[in-house]
Design an enzyme around this catalytic site. Structure first.
Site, PDB file in Angstrom:
ATOM      1  N   LYS A   1      30.090  66.893  46.757  1.00  0.00           N
ATOM      2  CA  LYS A   1      30.415  65.889  45.699  1.00  0.00           C
ATOM      3  C   LYS A   1      30.366  66.461  44.515  1.00  0.00           C
ATOM      4  O   LYS A   1      30.808  65.880  43.620  1.00  0.00           O
ATOM      5  CB  LYS A   1      29.744  64.773  45.973  1.00  0.00           C
ATOM      6  N   ASP A   2      29.827  67.796  44.192  1.00  0.00           N
ATOM      7  CA  ASP A   2      29.824  68.199  42.897  1.00  0.00           C
ATOM      8  C   ASP A   2      30.924  68.588  42.247  1.00  0.00           C
ATOM      9  O   ASP A   2      31.910  69.350  43.197  1.00  0.00           O
ATOM     10  CB  ASP A   2      28.770  69.364  42.888  1.00  0.00           C
TER      11      ASP A   2
END
Length: 290
Positions: A242-243
Site C-alpha cells: 500500500k506504500d
C-alpha cells in the site's frame, strides 16, 4: 582507551548507494566523500558515537570501527544489527535475476537493507513520518530529537521513552505536530514505560505477531508496522504493497499509465519471496535516485 576493529564486508556490499540513502536523514552524522558514518551505541549505561570508516579493498569494501567507552564486541554487534552485513547479498542478487525487478538489481547491485540506528527511535520516526511528505517528515523528526534527545560525540541519540511519556500533546504541537500524532507518540512511549509494549521481546516475534502487536496500538496502522519490521527489525521478506512509493516505482518500472493495484503487487511479490524486503528497498531506490 581508544580501540579499532576491522571487519570484512560481503564482496558486493554497495557502500556509496547505502551512504547516499542514509544521507537523506539530516540527523545522521556521515560524510559520503570520506565514506564515514557515526552510530549511537549504548552499553551498560555508557553512550558513545562509534565511527565507521568504510574503505575499498581488492575484494570490495571493509569497515573500520573506532570507539572508546563502549567495548568493541558490543559496538560491532550493534553495527552488524544495523548494517546487516551478514546477509547473503550475492544470493539475493541472483534470486532477482529471473524476475521483473532484474533491472533494478543490476542498477543498485549490492545495496544493503540498513536498519534505523535505534529501535525505539525507529518506531518514533515511523509514527512521526506517517502521511507526510519526506521533506517535512525529516524536519519534524529532527525537531523531535534535537528538542528531547541528546548529542554525544557528534551523534544524535533519540530520547528515552520515559522522557516522552512525561510530555503533554501541547508540547509537541509547538514543534508542529498535529494533536493526534503527538498523542500517538506520547501514548506509545507510555506503553513502553508501563511494560505494555516490550521492544526487546518484540524482536523475537514472527512478522505476523509483530503486526498484530503493533497495530493494536492507537495510531499504528499496517504501514507503520511494516516499516518498523523493515527498518526497526530488518526483516527480509516484507513488502508494503500500500506504500505510495512502491506503487509509483512499479508504475514507472512496468511502464503503466496508472499505479498497479495492491492486489497485483501482492501477487507479484510472491515471486520476490523470501527477499521481498529487498524488492521494496530497490523499488524505493528507483524513485529516490531517478
Amino acid at each position: 582507551m581508544m580501540w579499532n576493529r576491522e571487519i570484512s564486508l560481503p564482496r558486493n556490499y554497495n557502500v556509496p548507494v547505502m551512504l547516499q540513502r542514509l544521507g537523506a536523514d539530516p540527523l545522521h552524522n556521515l560524510d559520503e566523500k570520506e565514506e564515514t558514518v557515526k552510530i549511537p551505541v549504548v552499553h551498560n549505561g555508557a553512550a558513545e558515537g562509534i565511527t565507521l570508516r568504510f574503505h575499498q579493498t581488492e575484494e570490495g569494501y571493509d569497515v573500520n570501527l573506532t570507539g572508546d567507552a563502549v567495548p568493541p564486541d558490543a559496538a560491532a554487534a550493534q553495527a552488524e544489527s544495523i548494517f546487516l552485513w551478514n546477509r547473503p547479498l550475492e544470493e539475493i542478487q541472483d534470486h532477482f535475476q529471473s524476475t521483473d525487478l532484474a533491472p533494478l538489481f543490476e542498477r543498485f547491485a549490492g545495496t544493503p537493507l540498513v536498519c534505523e540506528f535505534e529501535t525505539y527511535g525507529c518506531l518514533m520516526k515511523t509514527i512521526i513520518h506517517q502521511q507526510l511528505n519526506m521533506s517535512f517528515a525529516y524536519t519534524l523528526s529532527s525537531r523531535f530529537v534535537q528538542t528531547y534527545g541528546e548529542m554525544v560525540d557528534g551523534v544524535w541519540f533519540y530520547p528515552e521513552p520515559e522522557r516522552i511519556a512525561r510530555l503533554e500533546p501541547e508540547e509537541l504541537k509547538k514543534l508542529q505536530f498535529s494533536r493526534s500524532k503527538a498523542e500517538y507518540v506520547i501514548d506509545t512511549s507510555r506503553m513502553i514505560v508501563d511494560g505494555k509494549l516490550d521492544l526487546g521481546a518484540i524482536k523475537e516475534q514472527t512478522d505476523e505477531e509483530v503486526m498484530k502487536t503493533l497495530t493494536a496500538i492507537r495510531g499504528v496502522g499496517p504501514w507503520t508496522a511494516q516499516c518498523f519490521l523493515l527498518f526497526g527489525l530488518g526483516r527480509a521478506d516484507l513488502l508494503p504493497a500500500k506504500d505510495i512509493g512502491i506503487q509509483n516505482g512499479l508504475k514507472h518500472l512496468w511502464n503503466r499509465e496508472k499505479k498497479p493495484s495492491v492486489k497485483e503487487i501482492q501477487e507479484k511479490s510472491k515471486a520476490w519471496s523470501p527477499y521481498a524486503s529487498y524488492a521494496a528497498l530497490y523499488i524505493w531506490l528507483s524513485t529516490e535516485f531517478s
